[in-house]
Design a protein around this motif. Structure first.
Motif, PDB file in Angstrom:
ATOM      1  N   ASP A  93       0.834  -1.201   0.000  1.00  0.00           N
ATOM      2  CA  ASP A  93       0.000   0.000   0.000  1.00  0.00           C
ATOM      3  C   ASP A  93       0.868   1.251   0.000  1.00  0.00           C
ATOM      4  OD1 ASP A  93      -2.455   1.461   0.201  1.00  0.00           O
ATOM      5  OD2 ASP A  93      -2.007   1.798   2.310  1.00  0.00           O
ATOM      6  N   HIS A  94       0.399   2.257  -0.735  1.00  0.00           N
ATOM      7  CA  HIS A  94       1.111   3.536  -0.787  1.00  0.00           C
ATOM      8  C   HIS A  94       0.110   4.661  -0.989  1.00  0.00           C
ATOM      9  CE1 HIS A  94       0.525   2.618  -5.013  1.00  0.00           C
ATOM     10  NE2 HIS A  94       0.792   3.878  -5.298  1.00  0.00           N
ATOM     11  N   ASN A  95       0.517   5.858  -0.600  1.00  0.00           N
ATOM     12  CA  ASN A  95      -0.298   7.049  -0.790  1.00  0.00           C
ATOM     13  C   ASN A  95      -0.217   7.429  -2.262  1.00  0.00           C
ATOM     14  OD1 ASN A  95      -0.980   9.875  -1.054  1.00  0.00           O
ATOM     15  ND2 ASN A  95      -0.869  10.007   1.179  1.00  0.00           N
ATOM     16  N   HIS A  96      -1.361   7.503  -2.927  1.00  0.00           N
ATOM     17  CA  HIS A  96      -1.368   7.780  -4.361  1.00  0.00           C
ATOM     18  C   HIS A  96      -1.014   9.223  -4.688  1.00  0.00           C
ATOM     19  CE1 HIS A  96      -2.993   3.929  -5.960  1.00  0.00           C
ATOM     20  NE2 HIS A  96      -3.225   3.781  -4.670  1.00  0.00           N
ATOM     21  N   GLU A  97      -1.134  10.119  -3.728  1.00  0.00           N
ATOM     22  CA  GLU A  97      -0.764  11.517  -3.977  1.00  0.00           C
ATOM     23  C   GLU A  97       0.729  11.750  -3.772  1.00  0.00           C
ATOM     24  OE1 GLU A  97      -3.198  14.255  -1.807  1.00  0.00           O
ATOM     25  OE2 GLU A  97      -5.055  13.402  -2.602  1.00  0.00           O
ATOM     26  N   PHE A 101       5.182   4.940   0.823  1.00  0.00           N
ATOM     27  CA  PHE A 101       4.835   3.580   1.246  1.00  0.00           C
ATOM     28  C   PHE A 101       4.162   3.640   2.606  1.00  0.00           C
ATOM     29  CE2 PHE A 101       6.452  -0.086   3.796  1.00  0.00           C
ATOM     30  CZ  PHE A 101       5.722  -1.088   3.178  1.00  0.00           C
ATOM     31  N   ARG A 102       3.011   2.941   2.748  1.00  0.00           N
ATOM     32  CA  ARG A 102       2.285   2.956   4.023  1.00  0.00           C
ATOM     33  C   ARG A 102       2.355   1.640   4.774  1.00  0.00           C
ATOM     34  NH1 ARG A 102      -2.993   6.350   2.019  1.00  0.00           N
ATOM     35  NH2 ARG A 102      -3.213   4.564   0.644  1.00  0.00           N
ATOM     36  N   GLY A 103       2.322   0.541   4.064  1.00  0.00           N
ATOM     37  CA  GLY A 103       2.346  -0.750   4.747  1.00  0.00           C
ATOM     38  C   GLY A 103       1.890  -1.857   3.824  1.00  0.00           C
ATOM     39  N   LEU A 104       1.696  -3.047   4.403  1.00  0.00           N
ATOM     40  CA  LEU A 104       1.297  -4.227   3.654  1.00  0.00           C
ATOM     41  C   LEU A 104      -0.116  -4.614   4.048  1.00  0.00           C
ATOM     42  CD1 LEU A 104       4.656  -6.143   4.091  1.00  0.00           C
ATOM     43  CD2 LEU A 104       3.958  -4.691   2.179  1.00  0.00           C
ATOM     44  N   LEU A 105      -0.943  -4.864   3.050  1.00  0.00           N
ATOM     45  CA  LEU A 105      -2.356  -5.143   3.273  1.00  0.00           C
ATOM     46  C   LEU A 105      -2.784  -6.451   2.639  1.00  0.00           C
ATOM     47  CD1 LEU A 105      -3.815  -1.639   2.293  1.00  0.00           C
ATOM     48  CD2 LEU A 105      -3.255  -2.445   4.587  1.00  0.00           C
ATOM     49  N   CYS A 106      -3.892  -6.988   3.137  1.00  0.00           N
ATOM     50  CA  CYS A 106      -4.527  -8.126   2.479  1.00  0.00           C
ATOM     51  C   CYS A 106      -5.316  -7.575   1.276  1.00  0.00           C
ATOM     52  CB  CYS A 106      -5.449  -8.866   3.449  1.00  0.00           C
ATOM     53  SG  CYS A 106      -6.926  -7.949   3.934  1.00  0.00           S
ATOM     54  N   PRO A 107      -5.690  -8.425   0.340  1.00  0.00           N
ATOM     55  CA  PRO A 107      -6.426  -7.935  -0.830  1.00  0.00           C
ATOM     56  C   PRO A 107      -7.726  -7.213  -0.486  1.00  0.00           C
ATOM     57  CG  PRO A 107      -5.629 -10.155  -1.226  1.00  0.00           C
ATOM     58  CD  PRO A 107      -5.350  -9.833   0.215  1.00  0.00           C
ATOM     59  N   ARG A 111      -8.462  -3.300  -1.409  1.00  0.00           N
ATOM     60  CA  ARG A 111      -9.611  -2.970  -2.253  1.00  0.00           C
ATOM     61  C   ARG A 111     -10.508  -1.955  -1.550  1.00  0.00           C
ATOM     62  NH1 ARG A 111     -11.820  -7.785  -2.582  1.00  0.00           N
ATOM     63  NH2 ARG A 111      -9.951  -8.525  -3.580  1.00  0.00           N
ATOM     64  N   ALA A 112     -10.740  -2.161  -0.247  1.00  0.00           N
ATOM     65  CA  ALA A 112     -11.600  -1.242   0.514  1.00  0.00           C
ATOM     66  C   ALA A 112     -11.022   0.164   0.534  1.00  0.00           C
ATOM     67  CB  ALA A 112     -11.774  -1.756   1.946  1.00  0.00           C
ATOM     68  N   ILE A 113      -9.724   0.283   0.759  1.00  0.00           N
ATOM     69  CA  ILE A 113      -9.092   1.602   0.764  1.00  0.00           C
ATOM     70  C   ILE A 113      -9.226   2.265  -0.602  1.00  0.00           C
ATOM     71  CG2 ILE A 113      -6.851   2.774   0.902  1.00  0.00           C
ATOM     72  CD1 ILE A 113      -6.192   0.890   3.240  1.00  0.00           C
ATOM     73  N   GLY A 114      -9.066   1.473  -1.648  1.00  0.00           N
ATOM     74  CA  GLY A 114      -9.234   2.009  -3.000  1.00  0.00           C
ATOM     75  C   GLY A 114     -10.650   2.474  -3.254  1.00  0.00           C
ATOM     76  N   LEU A 115     -11.625   1.700  -2.799  1.00  0.00           N
ATOM     77  CA  LEU A 115     -13.028   2.088  -2.981  1.00  0.00           C
ATOM     78  C   LEU A 115     -13.387   3.334  -2.175  1.00  0.00           C
ATOM     79  CD1 LEU A 115     -14.673  -1.451  -2.971  1.00  0.00           C
ATOM     80  CD2 LEU A 115     -14.434   0.098  -4.930  1.00  0.00           C
ATOM     81  N   LEU A 116     -12.673   3.550  -1.073  1.00  0.00           N
ATOM     82  CA  LEU A 116     -12.873   4.757  -0.266  1.00  0.00           C
ATOM     83  C   LEU A 116     -12.053   5.929  -0.814  1.00  0.00           C
ATOM     84  CD1 LEU A 116     -12.769   3.129   3.275  1.00  0.00           C
ATOM     85  CD2 LEU A 116     -14.784   3.994   2.069  1.00  0.00           C
ATOM     86  N   ARG A 117     -11.407   5.713  -1.955  1.00  0.00           N
ATOM     87  CA  ARG A 117     -10.624   6.745  -2.649  1.00  0.00           C
ATOM     88  C   ARG A 117      -9.491   7.296  -1.784  1.00  0.00           C
ATOM     89  NH1 ARG A 117     -15.877   7.568  -3.507  1.00  0.00           N
ATOM     90  NH2 ARG A 117     -15.999   9.427  -2.225  1.00  0.00           N
ATOM     91  N   ASP A 118      -8.932   6.471  -0.910  1.00  0.00           N
ATOM     92  CA  ASP A 118      -7.828   6.878  -0.037  1.00  0.00           C
ATOM     93  C   ASP A 118      -8.169   8.120   0.788  1.00  0.00           C
ATOM     94  OD1 ASP A 118      -5.175   5.252  -0.697  1.00  0.00           O
ATOM     95  OD2 ASP A 118      -6.258   5.547  -2.573  1.00  0.00           O
ATOM     96  N   ASP A 119      -9.451   8.295   1.081  1.00  0.00           N
ATOM     97  CA  ASP A 119      -9.912   9.508   1.769  1.00  0.00           C
ATOM     98  C   ASP A 119     -10.260   9.180   3.221  1.00  0.00           C
ATOM     99  OD1 ASP A 119     -11.217  11.782   2.714  1.00  0.00           O
ATOM    100  OD2 ASP A 119     -12.269  12.133   0.817  1.00  0.00           O
ATOM    101  N   PRO A 120      -9.472   9.656   4.204  1.00  0.00           N
ATOM    102  CA  PRO A 120      -9.751   9.364   5.610  1.00  0.00           C
ATOM    103  C   PRO A 120     -11.108   9.898   6.071  1.00  0.00           C
ATOM    104  CG  PRO A 120      -7.650  10.530   5.376  1.00  0.00           C
ATOM    105  CD  PRO A 120      -8.270  10.447   4.023  1.00  0.00           C
TER     106      PRO A 120
END
Length: 133
Positions: A93-97, A101-107, A111-120
């Protein structure tokens, strides 16, 4: 010189070239043999080529070394950074902006972070929504 293929395995899509050893039939069958291809084939057979290739991919995509990636995996005890389940498949995982590098994730978490558009803010809203009921 072209590959001289023998021992064709059509299901696995592999064959053995008399000059350079195992090759993938798809794509590589048209490659010419030579010292560089033999070196690549040897690296692939002994496994060192895969790690070197992965190190280059990490450097290009995420700006980190393979040692940083390995350290993250150890620091996370082989678990997803968000849901803490054991990692069977690993997504980097990484910050797209920023590209950081942020860390290692399960699929699923990736996917969930991507669907949330990396928006906290959206992630917090989803969390609050789920807490309601």
């Amino acid at each position: 010189m072209r590959h001289t293929l023998s021992s064709l395995d059509s299901q696995a899509r592999t064959a053995v070239c008399a000059s350079c050893g195992p090759v993938d039939v798809v794509g590589n069958a048209r490659m010419r043999c030579g010292p560089e291809r033999r070196r690549q084939a040897q690296a692939h057979r002994d496994g060192s080529g895969k790690r070197t290739q992965w190190a280059g991919e990490l450097r290009r995509r995420y700006g980190i070394t393979i040692e940083t990636w390995d350290a993250a995996l150890i620091a996370q005890s082989g678990r997803c950074a968000t849901c803490v389940r054991p990692l069977r498949m690993v997504h980097t995982d990484h910050n797209h902006e920023t590209g950081e590098f942020r860390g290692l994730l399960c699929p699923s978490c990736n996917r969930a972070i991507g669907l949330l558009r990396d928006d906290p803010v959206v992630a917090l809203a989803v969390s609050q929504y789920l807490d309601r009921g």
